[in-house]
Design an enzyme around this catalytic site. Structure first.
Site, PDB file in Angstrom:
ATOM      1  N   PRO A  87       0.817  -1.223   0.000  1.00 42.12           N
ATOM      2  CA  PRO A  87       0.000   0.000   0.000  1.00 42.12           C
ATOM      3  C   PRO A  87       0.848   1.270   0.000  1.00 42.12           C
ATOM      4  O   PRO A  87       0.331   2.339  -0.289  1.00 42.12           O
ATOM      5  CB  PRO A  87      -0.810  -0.097   1.303  1.00 42.12           C
ATOM      6  CG  PRO A  87      -0.746  -1.526   1.711  1.00 42.12           C
ATOM      7  CD  PRO A  87       0.555  -2.051   1.196  1.00 42.12           C
ATOM      8  N   GLU A 114       2.988  -8.053   8.515  1.00 42.25           N
ATOM      9  CA  GLU A 114       3.059  -6.586   8.476  1.00 42.25           C
ATOM     10  C   GLU A 114       3.970  -6.085   7.366  1.00 42.25           C
ATOM     11  O   GLU A 114       4.191  -4.883   7.228  1.00 42.25           O
ATOM     12  CB  GLU A 114       3.525  -6.037   9.828  1.00 42.25           C
ATOM     13  CG  GLU A 114       2.633  -6.423  10.998  1.00 42.25           C
ATOM     14  CD  GLU A 114       1.160  -6.169  10.718  1.00 42.25           C
ATOM     15  OE1 GLU A 114       0.819  -5.038  10.342  1.00 42.25           O
ATOM     16  OE2 GLU A 114       0.359  -7.104  10.863  1.00 42.25           O
ATOM     17  N   ARG A 152      -2.895  -9.440 -20.704  1.00 43.64           N
ATOM     18  CA  ARG A 152      -3.847  -9.056 -21.753  1.00 43.64           C
ATOM     19  C   ARG A 152      -3.272  -8.018 -22.713  1.00 43.64           C
ATOM     20  O   ARG A 152      -3.845  -7.755 -23.759  1.00 43.64           O
ATOM     21  CB  ARG A 152      -5.186  -8.595 -21.167  1.00 43.64           C
ATOM     22  CG  ARG A 152      -5.117  -7.370 -20.304  1.00 43.64           C
ATOM     23  CD  ARG A 152      -6.480  -7.008 -19.758  1.00 43.64           C
ATOM     24  NE  ARG A 152      -7.404  -6.534 -20.782  1.00 43.64           N
ATOM     25  CZ  ARG A 152      -7.333  -5.328 -21.342  1.00 43.64           C
ATOM     26  NH1 ARG A 152      -6.402  -4.486 -20.999  1.00 43.64           N
ATOM     27  NH2 ARG A 152      -8.218  -4.977 -22.251  1.00 43.64           N
ATOM     28  N   ASP A 167      -8.462  -0.147 -26.989  1.00 42.86           N
ATOM     29  CA  ASP A 167      -8.157   0.316 -25.629  1.00 42.86           C
ATOM     30  C   ASP A 167      -7.376   1.617 -25.643  1.00 42.86           C
ATOM     31  O   ASP A 167      -7.741   2.570 -24.971  1.00 42.86           O
ATOM     32  CB  ASP A 167      -7.308  -0.720 -24.879  1.00 42.86           C
ATOM     33  CG  ASP A 167      -8.171  -1.733 -24.148  1.00 42.86           C
ATOM     34  OD1 ASP A 167      -9.402  -1.589 -24.205  1.00 42.86           O
ATOM     35  OD2 ASP A 167      -7.605  -2.652 -23.554  1.00 42.86           O
TER      36      ASP A 167
HETATM   37  N1  4GX Z   1      -1.565  -2.973  -3.062  1.00 42.07           N
HETATM   38  N2  4GX Z   1      -0.930  -5.572   0.775  1.00 42.07           N
HETATM   39  C1  4GX Z   1       1.446  -6.131   1.167  1.00 42.07           C
HETATM   40  C2  4GX Z   1       2.217  -6.654   3.401  1.00 42.07           C
HETATM   41  C3  4GX Z   1       2.743  -5.303   3.764  1.00 42.07           C
HETATM   42  C4  4GX Z   1       2.297  -4.654   4.918  1.00 42.07           C
HETATM   43  C5  4GX Z   1       2.819  -3.408   5.220  1.00 42.07           C
HETATM   44  C6  4GX Z   1       4.153  -3.528   3.292  1.00 42.07           C
HETATM   45  C7  4GX Z   1       3.761  -2.867   4.425  1.00 42.07           C
HETATM   46  C8  4GX Z   1      -1.435  -4.154  -1.231  1.00 42.07           C
HETATM   47  C9  4GX Z   1      -2.139  -3.137  -1.892  1.00 42.07           C
HETATM   48  C10 4GX Z   1      -1.733  -4.655   0.122  1.00 42.07           C
HETATM   49  C11 4GX Z   1      -1.263  -5.977   2.122  1.00 42.07           C
HETATM   50  C12 4GX Z   1       0.250  -6.224   0.228  1.00 42.07           C
HETATM   51  C13 4GX Z   1      -0.069  -5.901   3.038  1.00 42.07           C
HETATM   52  N3  4GX Z   1       3.663  -4.721   2.962  1.00 42.07           N
HETATM   53  N4  4GX Z   1      -0.475  -4.561  -2.040  1.00 42.07           N
HETATM   54  N5  4GX Z   1       1.069  -6.616   2.501  1.00 42.07           N
HETATM   55  N6  4GX Z   1      -3.179  -2.439  -1.441  1.00 42.07           N
HETATM   56  O1  4GX Z   1      -2.711  -4.245   0.689  1.00 42.07           O
HETATM   57  O2  4GX Z   1      -0.539  -3.824  -3.158  1.00 42.07           O
END
Ligand code: 4GX
Length: 245
Positions: A87, A114, A152, A167
């Site tokens: 995120p 985490e 795709r 597209d």
């Molecule tokens: N877009 N996640 C990564 C583990 C994490 C936790 C904290 C870094 C810091 C996500 C998203 C996503 C959940 C993948 C937590 N990594 N990945 N994961 N939104 O929510 O890509």
């Protein structure tokens, strides 16, 4: 295109292998997909991949040693950038998918818990990408979103010469509505213009629908887009209509 995925849950990627556009891309050899499990690079009897965070707090962190060895193995077979799904990354969009689809190879790092030890992120990760502002329980679904979106776009994967063209033509606008048979479904009729076969008129109707939907639902997309003369004219007409209401 070669894609290598680092994941504690390689089985999740069977869905991509067995279905849809990714399956076609893999069958045709347009894409190759392999998974690497950090658990296979552990050296203790319990095959431990996570540990408690320094400084305390809830949750667990992916340990650097097994993950680092796993990344070493992937970098032997994949010389492309290593992308971490999180995120905290830049937001995925169609332009980024286009960039990735043009690469000969890349690899994806899926975090659980985490996240991964920051020293791995700092020393090994080339790019951090987020698929949106919400929290998943791991990076696997985000990685699958990237892989699906890339597959795709690969040449020769769908009847895709034309639909990829289509597209990029309407890139930056929302799609127009689509209809198929029957002409009358439970009293709802297909718009007359689509039945007539006047292709210029149909193209203009579709563009007008796309512009109207974009203006209504995603005005932010219109702000960023360079509009053609045709599009400006249609938008002005839509503005006038709205002022009449
Ligand atoms: N877009 N996640 C990564 C583990 C994490 C936790 C904290 C870094 C810091 C996500 C998203 C996503 C959940 C993948 C937590 N990594 N990945 N994961 N939104 O929510 O890509």
């Amino acid at each position: 295109m070669r894609i290598d995925v680092i994941t504690l849950f390689p089985g999740m990627f069977d869905g991509l292998r067995e279905n849809g556009v990714s399956r076609v891309a893999l069958e045709r050899g347009a894409a190759e997909l392999s998974c690497y499990n950090p658990r296979d690079f552990t050296q203790d009897n319990y095959r431990t991949v996570d540990d408690r965070p320094y400084g305390g707090g809830p949750g667990m962190v992916m340990m650097p040693e097994p993950l680092g060895r796993c990344i070493d193995a992937v970098s032997e077979v994949n010389q492309g950038p290593l992308i971490y799904l999180s995120p905290q990354g830049e937001r995925l969009d169609q332009d980024i998918l286009g960039e990735l689809a043009a690469l000969p190879q890349f690899s994806l790092l899926c975090g659980r818990y985490e996240g991964v030890d920051e020293r791995i992120v700092a020393s090994r990760v080339d790019r951090e990408i987020s698929i949106g502002d919400y929290v998943l329980s791991g990076g696997e679904l985000a990685a699958m979103v990237v892989i699906d979106g890339v597959c795709r776009l690969l040449p020769d994967v769908l009847g895709n010469a034309e639909s990829a063209q289509q597209d990029s033509f309407s890139a930056g606008l929302l799609d127009c509505p689509h209809y198929t048979r029957p002409e009358n479904y439970r009293g709802m009729r297909v718009p007359e213009v689509l039945l007539g076969g006047n292709h210029a008129e149909i193209a203009r109707w579709r563009l007008r629908q796309s512009l109207a939907r974009t203006k209504e639902r995603r005005p932010d997309l219109l702000q960023r887009r360079v509009l053609s003369d045709d599009e400006k004219e249609l938008l002005t007409a839509l503005d006038l209509e709205q002022n009449d209401e």
